[in-house]
Each structure stands twice: as structure tokens, then as C-alpha cells.
Motif scaffolding. Sequence first.
Motif: not given
Length: 160
Positions: A13-19, A70-75, A101-106, A114-120
Motif C-alpha cells: 500500500v502506498l499513500k498520496y494526498i487527494d482531499d 506515470v507514477a513517481c515514488i520516494a521514501v 516506510n520503504a515497503d515497496l522499495t524493500r 543512505a544513513s551516511g547522508y542522514g537519510m536512512g
Amino acid sequence: MTIQIGDRIPEVVLKYIDDGVQAVDTPTLFEGRRMVLFAVPGAFTPTCSERHLPGFVEHFDEFSQRGVHVACIAVNDPFVMQAWGESQHVPKGLRMLSDGNADLTRALGLEMDASGYGMGVRSKRFALYAEDGIVKQLFVEAPGEFRVSSAEHMLAHLPD
């Protein structure tokens, strides 16, 4: 294990904003569609904001004319994805999806540390093309590169 051509997109499950905050599961997102899903390591980061997302914004009509969603995802959280989309003038129809929560990414096996950049945990930069939830093309960038996941590269490799 990293997803391969011929594999089905994992169900998450992914999330997005629409109302308000909304949820969409990947079967609903991909079912019956030709879809390009591209991932960026982070909203508002330099390459993502200066080149990756802008390319898909610029070429969005070309994807649409070819019947490709087309869809864009990011953690990142859905509020960040919404704000980033607004700041980049993302056209209606280009989905800005939160994989907070990086569910799809994982599940795709495309996470990076990316924790070396403070991004987890973040997503590797990639783009895939799927038909009805089955991966037909997959392009994963080498660390620090931006070539094969661009809108132009995806357009050149879409089937007619």
C-alpha cells in the motif's frame, strides 16, 4: 532479491494526498494499465529535482499519448510528495506516491542505505515499465548516476 523482468509487482500500500491522505494498493494502481514507475532517492534532492522528475513532467504528454500512466515514488511522507509535486508543476495524472516506510522499495529489492547522508533507508534511482502489474522493462541506476531511469530513456524503450 531484486525484482526481475517477468515478475509481478509486489502487493503493498502506498499513500498520496487527494482531499486528505489516501491509500492505494499496487494491484489497483497497476491492474489493466501500462505503467512507468520511477523512483528517486528523495524529494527535493538535487538530481531528483533538477533532472529526474522534470524530465517526466516535460514528457508526460508523450507517455499519455502512448497510453502509458506515470507514477513517481520516494521514501518520503505523502505531504512531502505533494509539496514537491506542486513545486515542480507536476501535471494532473502524474501520480506522486509516498513509500514512506520503504515497503515497496524493500519488496522490490531496490533499497539502499543512505544513513551516511542522514537519510536512512531510501530507494535506489530506477524506472520500470509494467503491463497489468508484470514488469516488462527495468532500469536501475548505478550509484551516483542518472541515465537509464530518465524519461527520455524510458520513452525510447517502451513497446509500441
